[in-house]
Design a protein around this motif. Structure first.
Motif, PDB file in Angstrom:
ATOM      1  N   PHE A 181       0.842  -1.197   0.000  1.00  0.00           N
ATOM      2  CA  PHE A 181       0.000   0.000   0.000  1.00  0.00           C
ATOM      3  C   PHE A 181       0.879   1.250   0.000  1.00  0.00           C
ATOM      4  N   MET A 182       0.536   2.179  -0.879  1.00  0.00           N
ATOM      5  CA  MET A 182       1.137   3.503  -0.815  1.00  0.00           C
ATOM      6  C   MET A 182       0.509   4.273   0.357  1.00  0.00           C
ATOM      7  N   PRO A 183       1.161   5.342   0.826  1.00  0.00           N
ATOM      8  CA  PRO A 183       0.616   6.067   1.984  1.00  0.00           C
ATOM      9  C   PRO A 183      -0.832   6.505   1.830  1.00  0.00           C
ATOM     10  N   SER A 184      -1.214   6.982   0.639  1.00  0.00           N
ATOM     11  CA  SER A 184      -2.603   7.428   0.462  1.00  0.00           C
ATOM     12  C   SER A 184      -3.566   6.252   0.552  1.00  0.00           C
ATOM     13  N   SER A 185      -3.129   5.062   0.145  1.00  0.00           N
ATOM     14  CA  SER A 185      -3.997   3.881   0.254  1.00  0.00           C
ATOM     15  C   SER A 185      -4.116   3.431   1.704  1.00  0.00           C
ATOM     16  N   ILE A 186      -3.037   3.551   2.467  1.00  0.00           N
ATOM     17  CA  ILE A 186      -3.135   3.264   3.907  1.00  0.00           C
ATOM     18  C   ILE A 186      -4.150   4.208   4.537  1.00  0.00           C
ATOM     19  N   ARG A 187      -4.051   5.466   4.206  1.00  0.00           N
ATOM     20  CA  ARG A 187      -4.967   6.478   4.763  1.00  0.00           C
ATOM     21  C   ARG A 187      -6.425   6.186   4.385  1.00  0.00           C
ATOM     22  N   ASP A 188      -6.662   5.853   3.123  1.00  0.00           N
ATOM     23  CA  ASP A 188      -8.024   5.756   2.611  1.00  0.00           C
ATOM     24  C   ASP A 188      -8.657   4.368   2.751  1.00  0.00           C
TER      25      ASP A 188
ATOM     26  N   TYR B 251     -10.036  -2.309  -0.244  1.00  0.00           N
ATOM     27  CA  TYR B 251      -9.603  -1.561  -1.432  1.00  0.00           C
ATOM     28  C   TYR B 251     -10.438  -1.979  -2.645  1.00  0.00           C
ATOM     29  N   PHE B 252     -10.592  -3.283  -2.830  1.00  0.00           N
ATOM     30  CA  PHE B 252     -11.385  -3.777  -3.961  1.00  0.00           C
ATOM     31  C   PHE B 252     -12.847  -3.340  -3.833  1.00  0.00           C
ATOM     32  N   ALA B 253     -13.409  -3.532  -2.644  1.00  0.00           N
ATOM     33  CA  ALA B 253     -14.821  -3.206  -2.451  1.00  0.00           C
ATOM     34  C   ALA B 253     -15.091  -1.726  -2.696  1.00  0.00           C
TER      35      ALA B 253
END
Length: 344
Positions: free
Chosen positions: A200-207, A234-236
Protein backbone atom coordinates in the motif's frame (compact mmCIF):
# COMPACT_ATOMS: atom_id res chain seq x y z
CA UNK A 1 58.48 39.36 -18.77
CA UNK A 2 55.92 38.15 -16.17
CA UNK A 3 56.33 39.46 -12.64
CA UNK A 4 56.11 36.29 -10.50
CA UNK A 5 56.80 37.98 -7.18
CA UNK A 6 53.21 37.42 -5.97
CA UNK A 7 53.42 33.80 -7.00
CA UNK A 8 56.61 33.37 -5.03
CA UNK A 9 55.04 35.01 -1.97
CA UNK A 10 51.98 32.76 -2.11
CA UNK A 11 54.16 29.72 -2.56
CA UNK A 12 56.09 30.39 0.64
CA UNK A 13 54.96 28.15 3.54
CA UNK A 14 53.09 29.86 6.37
CA UNK A 15 54.83 29.83 9.73
CA UNK A 16 53.27 27.22 12.07
CA UNK A 17 51.80 29.82 14.44
CA UNK A 18 50.18 31.65 11.55
CA UNK A 19 48.69 28.34 10.28
CA UNK A 20 47.22 27.63 13.70
CA UNK A 21 45.68 31.06 13.87
CA UNK A 22 44.23 30.72 10.37
CA UNK A 23 42.66 27.33 11.17
CA UNK A 24 41.17 28.76 14.34
CA UNK A 25 39.57 31.63 12.41
CA UNK A 26 38.10 29.20 9.84
CA UNK A 27 36.68 27.02 12.60
CA UNK A 28 35.09 29.99 14.36
CA UNK A 29 33.57 31.21 11.09
CA UNK A 30 32.17 27.74 10.37
CA UNK A 31 30.57 27.42 13.79
CA UNK A 32 29.11 30.90 13.60
CA UNK A 33 27.64 30.38 10.13
CA UNK A 34 23.83 30.14 9.82
CA UNK A 35 22.23 26.67 9.66
CA UNK A 36 22.62 24.92 6.33
CA UNK A 37 19.71 24.82 3.93
CA UNK A 38 17.45 21.75 3.78
CA UNK A 39 19.23 18.65 2.55
CA UNK A 40 16.73 17.94 -0.25
CA UNK A 41 15.31 20.45 -2.75
CA UNK A 42 11.78 21.40 -1.83
CA UNK A 43 12.11 19.98 1.68
CA UNK A 44 11.58 23.29 3.46
CA UNK A 45 8.30 23.96 1.68
CA UNK A 46 7.07 20.42 2.31
CA UNK A 47 7.90 20.66 6.01
CA UNK A 48 6.01 23.95 6.27
CA UNK A 49 2.93 22.36 4.68
CA UNK A 50 2.96 19.28 6.90
CA UNK A 51 3.55 21.34 10.05
CA UNK A 52 0.72 23.70 9.10
CA UNK A 53 -1.73 20.87 8.35
CA UNK A 54 -0.90 18.60 11.28
CA UNK A 55 0.72 20.72 13.98
CA UNK A 56 3.80 18.49 13.94
CA UNK A 57 7.14 19.99 14.99
CA UNK A 58 9.00 21.37 11.93
CA UNK A 59 12.38 20.65 13.51
CA UNK A 60 11.47 17.02 14.03
CA UNK A 61 10.19 16.73 10.45
CA UNK A 62 13.39 18.30 9.13
CA UNK A 63 15.53 15.95 11.19
CA UNK A 64 13.59 12.98 9.83
CA UNK A 65 13.95 14.07 6.20
CA UNK A 66 17.60 15.06 6.65
CA UNK A 67 18.39 11.41 7.35
CA UNK A 68 16.72 10.20 4.16
CA UNK A 69 19.16 9.31 1.40
CA UNK A 70 18.80 9.74 -2.33
CA UNK A 71 19.18 6.24 -3.82
CA UNK A 72 20.32 5.87 -7.42
CA UNK A 73 19.17 2.25 -7.43
CA UNK A 74 15.60 3.50 -6.86
CA UNK A 75 15.84 5.79 -9.88
CA UNK A 76 17.25 2.91 -11.91
CA UNK A 77 14.47 0.55 -10.81
CA UNK A 78 11.59 2.88 -11.63
CA UNK A 79 13.04 3.28 -15.11
CA UNK A 80 12.66 -0.43 -15.91
CA UNK A 81 9.28 -1.60 -14.54
CA UNK A 82 8.19 -5.18 -15.24
CA UNK A 83 5.01 -3.81 -16.79
CA UNK A 84 7.08 -2.59 -19.76
CA UNK A 85 7.57 -6.21 -20.82
CA UNK A 86 5.24 -7.97 -23.29
CA UNK A 87 2.68 -10.40 -21.84
CA UNK A 88 4.76 -13.34 -23.09
CA UNK A 89 7.61 -12.24 -20.77
CA UNK A 90 5.48 -10.79 -17.95
CA UNK A 91 3.24 -13.81 -17.38
CA UNK A 92 6.06 -16.27 -16.53
CA UNK A 93 7.25 -13.97 -13.74
CA UNK A 94 4.04 -14.42 -11.75
CA UNK A 95 2.36 -17.58 -13.02
CA UNK A 96 5.00 -20.03 -11.82
CA UNK A 97 4.26 -23.41 -10.27
CA UNK A 98 5.91 -22.25 -7.05
CA UNK A 99 3.77 -19.13 -6.76
CA UNK A 100 0.61 -21.08 -7.52
CA UNK A 101 1.46 -23.84 -5.02
CA UNK A 102 2.38 -21.30 -2.35
CA UNK A 103 -0.92 -19.51 -2.96
CA UNK A 104 -2.86 -22.74 -2.60
CA UNK A 105 -1.05 -23.50 0.65
CA UNK A 106 -1.71 -19.96 1.94
CA UNK A 107 -5.40 -20.20 1.06
CA UNK A 108 -5.77 -23.55 2.81
CA UNK A 109 -3.83 -22.42 5.88
CA UNK A 110 -5.97 -19.28 6.34
CA UNK A 111 -9.22 -20.38 4.76
CA UNK A 112 -11.47 -19.48 7.70
CA UNK A 113 -10.12 -15.92 7.97
CA UNK A 114 -10.07 -15.44 4.18
CA UNK A 115 -13.66 -16.56 3.79
CA UNK A 116 -14.77 -14.38 6.69
CA UNK A 117 -13.09 -11.36 5.09
CA UNK A 118 -14.45 -12.30 1.67
CA UNK A 119 -18.03 -12.42 2.97
CA UNK A 120 -17.66 -9.13 4.80
CA UNK A 121 -16.37 -7.19 1.79
CA UNK A 122 -17.92 -9.18 -1.06
CA UNK A 123 -14.56 -10.12 -2.59
CA UNK A 124 -13.61 -13.64 -3.59
CA UNK A 125 -10.78 -14.84 -1.30
CA UNK A 126 -8.66 -16.15 -4.17
CA UNK A 127 -8.27 -12.60 -5.51
CA UNK A 128 -7.13 -11.33 -2.11
CA UNK A 129 -4.56 -14.13 -2.01
CA UNK A 130 -3.47 -13.46 -5.60
CA UNK A 131 -2.76 -9.80 -4.81
CA UNK A 132 -0.45 -10.87 -2.00
CA UNK A 133 1.16 -13.43 -4.30
CA UNK A 134 1.91 -10.98 -7.09
CA UNK A 135 2.92 -8.15 -4.77
CA UNK A 136 5.13 -9.87 -2.19
CA UNK A 137 5.06 -13.66 -2.65
CA UNK A 138 2.60 -13.92 0.25
CA UNK A 139 4.51 -11.58 2.55
CA UNK A 140 8.00 -12.97 2.00
CA UNK A 141 9.35 -10.12 -0.16
CA UNK A 142 7.96 -6.81 1.08
CA UNK A 143 10.88 -4.63 -0.04
CA UNK A 144 14.32 -3.70 1.21
CA UNK A 145 14.29 0.07 0.71
CA UNK A 146 13.62 2.50 3.51
CA UNK A 147 10.25 4.03 2.68
CA UNK A 148 11.54 7.52 3.45
CA UNK A 149 14.51 7.03 1.12
CA UNK A 150 12.21 5.83 -1.67
CA UNK A 151 9.70 8.64 -1.41
CA UNK A 152 12.32 11.37 -0.91
CA UNK A 153 14.26 10.11 -3.93
CA UNK A 154 11.21 10.03 -6.18
CA UNK A 155 9.59 13.21 -4.83
CA UNK A 156 12.69 15.37 -5.19
CA UNK A 157 14.84 13.68 -7.86
CA UNK A 158 12.43 12.05 -10.33
CA UNK A 159 10.77 14.84 -12.36
CA UNK A 160 8.45 12.63 -14.48
CA UNK A 161 6.31 11.73 -11.44
CA UNK A 162 7.57 14.12 -8.80
CA UNK A 163 4.12 15.55 -8.07
CA UNK A 164 2.64 12.12 -7.33
CA UNK A 165 5.49 11.01 -5.08
CA UNK A 166 5.67 14.36 -3.29
CA UNK A 167 2.00 13.91 -2.39
CA UNK A 168 2.72 10.39 -1.15
CA UNK A 169 5.63 11.66 0.95
CA UNK A 170 3.45 14.41 2.39
CA UNK A 171 0.75 11.86 3.21
CA UNK A 172 3.26 9.56 4.88
CA UNK A 173 4.49 12.40 7.11
CA UNK A 174 0.90 13.30 7.99
CA UNK A 175 -0.27 9.77 8.85
CA UNK A 176 -0.88 9.19 12.56
CA UNK A 177 1.39 6.65 14.20
CA UNK A 178 -1.49 4.17 14.61
CA UNK A 179 -1.75 3.86 10.82
CA UNK A 180 1.77 2.49 10.43
CA UNK A 181 3.54 -0.75 11.26
CA UNK A 182 6.28 1.11 13.18
CA UNK A 183 8.21 4.40 13.48
CA UNK A 184 8.57 6.28 10.21
CA UNK A 185 12.33 5.92 9.98
CA UNK A 186 12.15 2.12 10.40
CA UNK A 187 9.61 1.36 7.66
CA UNK A 188 10.83 -0.57 4.62
CA UNK A 189 9.12 -1.31 1.33
CA UNK A 190 9.40 -1.24 -2.44
CA UNK A 191 11.46 1.15 -4.55
CA UNK A 192 8.24 3.16 -4.99
CA UNK A 193 7.59 3.47 -1.25
CA UNK A 194 4.82 0.86 -1.02
CA UNK A 195 4.56 -1.00 2.28
CA UNK A 196 3.41 -4.28 3.72
CA UNK A 197 2.19 -7.56 2.25
CA UNK A 198 -0.24 -5.75 -0.03
CA UNK A 199 2.20 -2.95 -0.93
CA UNK A 200 0.00 0.00 0.00
CA UNK A 201 1.14 3.50 -0.82
CA UNK A 202 0.62 6.07 1.98
CA UNK A 203 -2.60 7.43 0.46
CA UNK A 204 -4.00 3.88 0.25
CA UNK A 205 -3.14 3.26 3.91
CA UNK A 206 -4.97 6.48 4.76
CA UNK A 207 -8.02 5.76 2.61
CA UNK A 208 -8.39 1.95 2.67
CA UNK A 209 -6.34 0.57 5.56
CA UNK A 210 -8.37 -1.39 8.12
CA UNK A 211 -7.68 -2.20 11.77
CA UNK A 212 -9.43 -5.57 11.53
CA UNK A 213 -7.91 -7.14 14.63
CA UNK A 214 -9.05 -4.25 16.83
CA UNK A 215 -5.69 -3.53 18.42
CA UNK A 216 -5.83 0.18 17.63
CA UNK A 217 -3.25 0.06 14.85
CA UNK A 218 -3.37 -0.53 11.08
CA UNK A 219 -0.47 -2.94 10.69
CA UNK A 220 -0.04 -4.05 7.08
CA UNK A 221 3.23 -5.80 7.88
CA UNK A 222 2.45 -7.92 10.92
CA UNK A 223 -1.33 -8.38 11.26
CA UNK A 224 -2.92 -10.83 8.83
CA UNK A 225 -6.48 -9.67 9.61
CA UNK A 226 -5.44 -6.07 8.86
CA UNK A 227 -3.61 -7.12 5.68
CA UNK A 228 -6.42 -9.22 4.19
CA UNK A 229 -9.18 -6.80 5.18
CA UNK A 230 -7.32 -3.80 3.76
CA UNK A 231 -6.87 -5.48 0.36
CA UNK A 232 -10.52 -6.56 0.33
CA UNK A 233 -11.64 -3.09 1.39
CA UNK A 234 -9.60 -1.56 -1.43
CA UNK A 235 -11.38 -3.78 -3.96
CA UNK A 236 -14.82 -3.21 -2.45
CA UNK A 237 -14.42 0.57 -2.33
CA UNK A 238 -13.41 0.59 -5.99
CA UNK A 239 -16.55 -1.24 -7.06
CA UNK A 240 -15.77 -4.97 -7.01
CA UNK A 241 -18.88 -7.03 -7.77
CA UNK A 242 -19.01 -10.36 -5.97
CA UNK A 243 -19.41 -13.16 -8.48
CA UNK A 244 -19.00 -10.79 -11.42
CA UNK A 245 -16.89 -11.68 -14.46
CA UNK A 246 -13.29 -10.54 -14.64
CA UNK A 247 -11.87 -11.52 -18.04
CA UNK A 248 -12.54 -14.07 -20.79
CA UNK A 249 -10.90 -14.99 -24.07
CA UNK A 250 -12.29 -13.52 -27.27
CA UNK A 251 -11.99 -15.00 -30.75
CA UNK A 252 -11.70 -12.43 -33.55
CA UNK A 253 -12.91 -13.22 -37.04
CA UNK A 254 -11.00 -12.32 -40.19
CA UNK A 255 -12.82 -8.99 -40.54
CA UNK A 256 -12.69 -7.98 -36.87
CA UNK A 257 -12.48 -4.25 -36.37
CA UNK A 258 -9.17 -3.16 -34.78
CA UNK A 259 -9.78 -1.80 -31.27
CA UNK A 260 -7.31 0.14 -29.17
CA UNK A 261 -8.47 0.64 -25.60
CA UNK A 262 -6.99 3.60 -23.72
CA UNK A 263 -7.48 1.83 -20.39
CA UNK A 264 -9.27 -1.18 -18.93
CA UNK A 265 -12.55 0.61 -18.28
CA UNK A 266 -15.55 -1.31 -19.73
CA UNK A 267 -16.66 0.85 -22.65
CA UNK A 268 -19.14 -1.15 -24.74
CA UNK A 269 -21.85 -3.77 -24.24
CA UNK A 270 -20.49 -7.20 -25.08
CA UNK A 271 -22.89 -7.50 -28.02
CA UNK A 272 -21.25 -4.45 -29.61
CA UNK A 273 -17.85 -6.13 -29.47
CA UNK A 274 -19.41 -9.24 -30.97
CA UNK A 275 -20.85 -7.12 -33.79
CA UNK A 276 -17.34 -5.80 -34.41
CA UNK A 277 -16.08 -9.33 -34.92
CA UNK A 278 -15.05 -10.63 -31.46
CA UNK A 279 -16.83 -13.77 -30.34
CA UNK A 280 -16.89 -14.91 -26.70
CA UNK A 281 -15.79 -18.48 -26.08
CA UNK A 282 -18.31 -18.87 -23.25
CA UNK A 283 -21.80 -17.48 -22.70
CA UNK A 284 -22.22 -14.02 -21.18
CA UNK A 285 -25.01 -11.52 -20.83
CA UNK A 286 -24.99 -9.67 -24.20
CA UNK A 287 -25.48 -6.37 -22.39
CA UNK A 288 -22.53 -6.88 -20.00
CA UNK A 289 -20.25 -3.80 -20.18
CA UNK A 290 -16.85 -4.88 -21.46
CA UNK A 291 -13.54 -3.73 -22.81
CA UNK A 292 -11.09 -5.47 -25.09
CA UNK A 293 -7.42 -6.02 -24.35
CA UNK A 294 -4.92 -7.32 -26.87
CA UNK A 295 -1.89 -8.92 -25.22
CA UNK A 296 1.32 -10.05 -26.92
CA UNK A 297 1.28 -13.73 -26.00
CA UNK A 298 3.93 -16.36 -26.58
CA UNK A 299 2.01 -17.70 -29.60
CA UNK A 300 0.85 -14.41 -31.01
CA UNK A 301 -1.81 -11.87 -30.03
CA UNK A 302 -4.30 -12.84 -27.34
CA UNK A 303 -7.69 -11.10 -27.31
CA UNK A 304 -9.51 -10.73 -24.00
CA UNK A 305 -12.87 -9.34 -23.00
CA UNK A 306 -12.38 -7.50 -19.72
CA UNK A 307 -15.16 -6.54 -17.34
CA UNK A 308 -15.78 -4.29 -14.36
CA UNK A 309 -13.85 -6.42 -11.88
CA UNK A 310 -10.82 -6.42 -14.17
CA UNK A 311 -10.95 -2.64 -14.13
CA UNK A 312 -11.04 -2.71 -10.32
CA UNK A 313 -7.78 -4.69 -10.28
CA UNK A 314 -6.21 -1.98 -12.46
CA UNK A 315 -7.06 0.53 -9.72
CA UNK A 316 -4.51 -1.37 -7.64
CA UNK A 317 -1.98 -1.25 -10.48
CA UNK A 318 -3.05 0.37 -13.73
CA UNK A 319 -1.28 -2.12 -15.97
CA UNK A 320 -3.60 -4.59 -17.75
CA UNK A 321 -0.72 -7.09 -17.59
CA UNK A 322 -0.78 -6.85 -13.80
CA UNK A 323 -4.55 -7.28 -13.68
CA UNK A 324 -4.40 -10.32 -15.98
CA UNK A 325 -1.65 -11.90 -13.86
CA UNK A 326 -3.73 -11.41 -10.70
CA UNK A 327 -6.79 -12.87 -12.41
CA UNK A 328 -5.04 -15.96 -13.74
CA UNK A 329 -3.19 -16.55 -10.48
CA UNK A 330 -6.47 -16.28 -8.56
CA UNK A 331 -8.11 -18.80 -10.89
CA UNK A 332 -5.24 -21.27 -10.41
CA UNK A 333 -5.26 -20.83 -6.62
CA UNK A 334 -9.02 -21.26 -6.37
CA UNK A 335 -8.95 -24.39 -8.51
CA UNK A 336 -6.08 -25.87 -6.51
CA UNK A 337 -7.41 -25.02 -3.06
CA UNK A 338 -10.74 -26.71 -3.70
CA UNK A 339 -13.75 -26.49 -1.42
CA UNK A 340 -13.47 -26.39 2.34
CA UNK A 341 -13.32 -29.74 4.08
CA UNK A 342 -16.77 -30.73 5.39
CA UNK A 343 -17.23 -30.38 9.14
CA UNK A 344 -16.79 -33.70 10.99
Amino acid sequence: MIDDSRTRVLARPFPPRRCQALFALVAIAFLAAPAAAAVHPGQAELVREVARDTGKDPAALDALLDRAQKQQSILDAIGRPAEAKPWSAYRPIFLTEQRIDDGIDFYRAHRALLEQVGRRYGVEPAYIVAILGVETSYGRVTGRYKVLDALVTLAFYYPPRAAFFREQLKTLLELPADHLAGPLDTLTGSYAGAQGWGQFMPSSIRDFGVDADGDGRIDLQGSLPDILSSVANYFARHGWQAGGPVAARAQPDAAARPIEAKDARPQWPLEQLEAWGYAPLQPFNPGEPAGLQTLAGANGPEYWFTFGNFYVITRYNRSPLYAMAVHQLAQAIEAGAGPADPAP
